[in-house]
Design a protein around this motif. Structure first.
Motif, PDB file in Angstrom:
ATOM      1  N   ALA A   1       1.429  14.002 -33.789  1.00  0.00           N
ATOM      2  CA  ALA A   1       1.215  13.279 -32.532  1.00  0.00           C
ATOM      3  C   ALA A   1       1.409  11.784 -32.702  1.00  0.00           C
ATOM      4  O   ALA A   1       1.841  11.097 -31.773  1.00  0.00           O
ATOM      5  N   ASP A   2       1.084  11.252 -33.884  1.00  0.00           N
ATOM      6  CA  ASP A   2       1.206   9.807 -34.119  1.00  0.00           C
ATOM      7  C   ASP A   2       2.492   9.429 -34.852  1.00  0.00           C
ATOM      8  O   ASP A   2       2.594   8.335 -35.397  1.00  0.00           O
ATOM      9  N   LEU A   3       3.467  10.320 -34.848  1.00  0.00           N
ATOM     10  CA  LEU A   3       4.772   9.978 -35.425  1.00  0.00           C
ATOM     11  C   LEU A   3       5.349   8.757 -34.725  1.00  0.00           C
ATOM     12  O   LEU A   3       5.901   7.856 -35.368  1.00  0.00           O
ATOM     13  N   ILE A   4       5.244   8.730 -33.401  1.00  0.00           N
ATOM     14  CA  ILE A   4       5.656   7.588 -32.582  1.00  0.00           C
ATOM     15  C   ILE A   4       4.415   7.185 -31.783  1.00  0.00           C
ATOM     16  O   ILE A   4       4.165   7.736 -30.705  1.00  0.00           O
ATOM     17  N   PRO A   5       3.612   6.263 -32.291  1.00  0.00           N
ATOM     18  CA  PRO A   5       2.301   6.006 -31.698  1.00  0.00           C
ATOM     19  C   PRO A   5       2.375   5.354 -30.327  1.00  0.00           C
ATOM     20  O   PRO A   5       3.170   4.457 -30.092  1.00  0.00           O
ATOM     21  N   GLU A   6       1.521   5.826 -29.428  1.00  0.00           N
ATOM     22  CA  GLU A   6       1.416   5.216 -28.103  1.00  0.00           C
ATOM     23  C   GLU A   6       0.388   4.092 -28.091  1.00  0.00           C
ATOM     24  O   GLU A   6       0.423   3.219 -27.223  1.00  0.00           O
ATOM     25  N   ILE A   7      -0.539   4.122 -29.042  1.00  0.00           N
ATOM     26  CA  ILE A   7      -1.547   3.076 -29.171  1.00  0.00           C
ATOM     27  C   ILE A   7      -1.859   2.907 -30.649  1.00  0.00           C
ATOM     28  O   ILE A   7      -1.860   3.884 -31.404  1.00  0.00           O
ATOM     29  N   SER A   8      -2.091   1.662 -31.087  1.00  0.00           N
ATOM     30  CA  SER A   8      -2.414   1.385 -32.481  1.00  0.00           C
ATOM     31  C   SER A   8      -3.418   0.253 -32.555  1.00  0.00           C
ATOM     32  O   SER A   8      -3.164  -0.837 -32.052  1.00  0.00           O
ATOM     33  N   ASP A   9      -4.571   0.526 -33.167  1.00  0.00           N
ATOM     34  CA  ASP A   9      -5.650  -0.448 -33.312  1.00  0.00           C
ATOM     35  C   ASP A   9      -5.924  -1.179 -31.993  1.00  0.00           C
ATOM     36  O   ASP A   9      -6.030  -2.401 -31.950  1.00  0.00           O
ATOM     37  N   GLY A  10      -6.006  -0.419 -30.926  1.00  0.00           N
ATOM     38  CA  GLY A  10      -6.354  -0.973 -29.627  1.00  0.00           C
ATOM     39  C   GLY A  10      -5.197  -1.513 -28.814  1.00  0.00           C
ATOM     40  O   GLY A  10      -5.374  -1.874 -27.645  1.00  0.00           O
ATOM     41  N   THR A  11      -4.002  -1.574 -29.401  1.00  0.00           N
ATOM     42  CA  THR A  11      -2.831  -2.095 -28.687  1.00  0.00           C
ATOM     43  C   THR A  11      -1.982  -0.954 -28.140  1.00  0.00           C
ATOM     44  O   THR A  11      -1.533  -0.087 -28.897  1.00  0.00           O
ATOM     45  N   VAL A  12      -1.761  -0.965 -26.852  1.00  0.00           N
ATOM     46  CA  VAL A  12      -0.867   0.014 -26.226  1.00  0.00           C
ATOM     47  C   VAL A  12       0.575  -0.378 -26.509  1.00  0.00           C
ATOM     48  O   VAL A  12       0.937  -1.554 -26.418  1.00  0.00           O
ATOM     49  N   ILE A  13       1.402   0.604 -26.867  1.00  0.00           N
ATOM     50  CA  ILE A  13       2.817   0.377 -27.177  1.00  0.00           C
ATOM     51  C   ILE A  13       3.636   0.846 -25.980  1.00  0.00           C
ATOM     52  O   ILE A  13       3.977   2.038 -25.865  1.00  0.00           O
TER      53      ILE A  13
END
Length: 242
Positions: A88-100
């Motif tokens: 699911a996190d191969l292409i992250p939609e959010i990382s350390d609180g930041t939306v991508i």
């Protein structure tokens, strides 16, 4: 040598040392067609986009050890080459609180394009080096090089360097002992991360089926913030590997 132009770069492909180095999160580059993934430069400079300082340590270690080193040339936000293709996190939609923004609601076709353009070529580059060494009868020890932020979600990391391993402790035990012997640093053993084949992809995929000795290392990012400190830590880690 460059593989698939933007996917990876390989240092010392014919290196005579026994170690082969991987750096899965070496760069924060976003291919132009992805329009910075909708993020400002300030976010792309953060640890969410790459392992800060890891590329410099990898290059220094490659020189010290005369070791082939394969470095990923794109941001982990484009695609994380240390995650399984179906994760699911191969292409992250959010990382350390930041939306991508550029990763939200991707179609299966868009995901497949990223896997084909940037995931497979990086791993093919690693395979190429390992297969060439196998053909020459050279025994390899794989080392995956990462860096960790000094704190995450408000929790400080006390470890200046950390060793991650799974069931194979052939390299982990002596390296941990060598790093701890001077008594001047805090060394993590599977802290804050362990090497988990269910989560991590790069090192398990390339080593477990070959029964290669292997090790993953995390340097704390404030410890390797510039080239001088990167070379200093590379020298210390190389001595521990020795």
């Amino acid at each position: 040598m460059t593989n698939a132009v933007t996917a990876s770069r390989t240092l010392r492909p014919q290196g005579a040392g026994r170690f082969v180095l991987f750096c899965d999160h070496a760069a924060n580059h976003i291919p132009a067609e992805l329009h910075h993934l909708g993020l400002p430069a300030s976010e792309l400079a953060r640890h969410i986009a790459w392992d800060i300082g890891a590329a410099g340590v990898t290059a220094a270690l490659s020189e010290i050890l005369d070791a082939p080193a394969i470095l990923c040339n794109h941001s982990r936000l484009v695609i994380d080459c240390n995650r399984h293709p179906g994760a699911a996190d191969l292409i992250p939609e959010i990382s350390d609180g930041t939306v991508i923004p550029g990763n939200l609601h991707l179609s299966e076709a868009a995901r497949a394009i990223r896997i084909e353009r940037w995931f497979h070529p990086y791993h093919n580059a690693i395979e190429s080096v390992l297969l060439e060494r196998e053909a020459r009868g050279v025994q390899s020890v794989a080392v995956s090089i990462h860096s960790m932020t000094a704190s995450l979600a408000g929790v400080a990391r006390p470890w200046q360097i950390a060793i991650s391993s799974h069931l194979d402790r052939r390299i982990a035990e002596p390296v941990l002992a060598a790093l701890r012997r001077p008594g001047d640093i805090i060394v993590g053993d599977n802290q804050p991360y362990k090497l988990d084949p269910e989560v991590d992809y790069s090192l398990p995929f390339h080593t477990l089926r070959r029964n290669l000795p292997h090790l993953q290392v995390e340097f704390r990012q404030d410890e390797i913030a510039d080239s001088i400190s990167q070379h200093r830590w590379a020298q210390r880690f190389a001595q521990a590997l020795g």
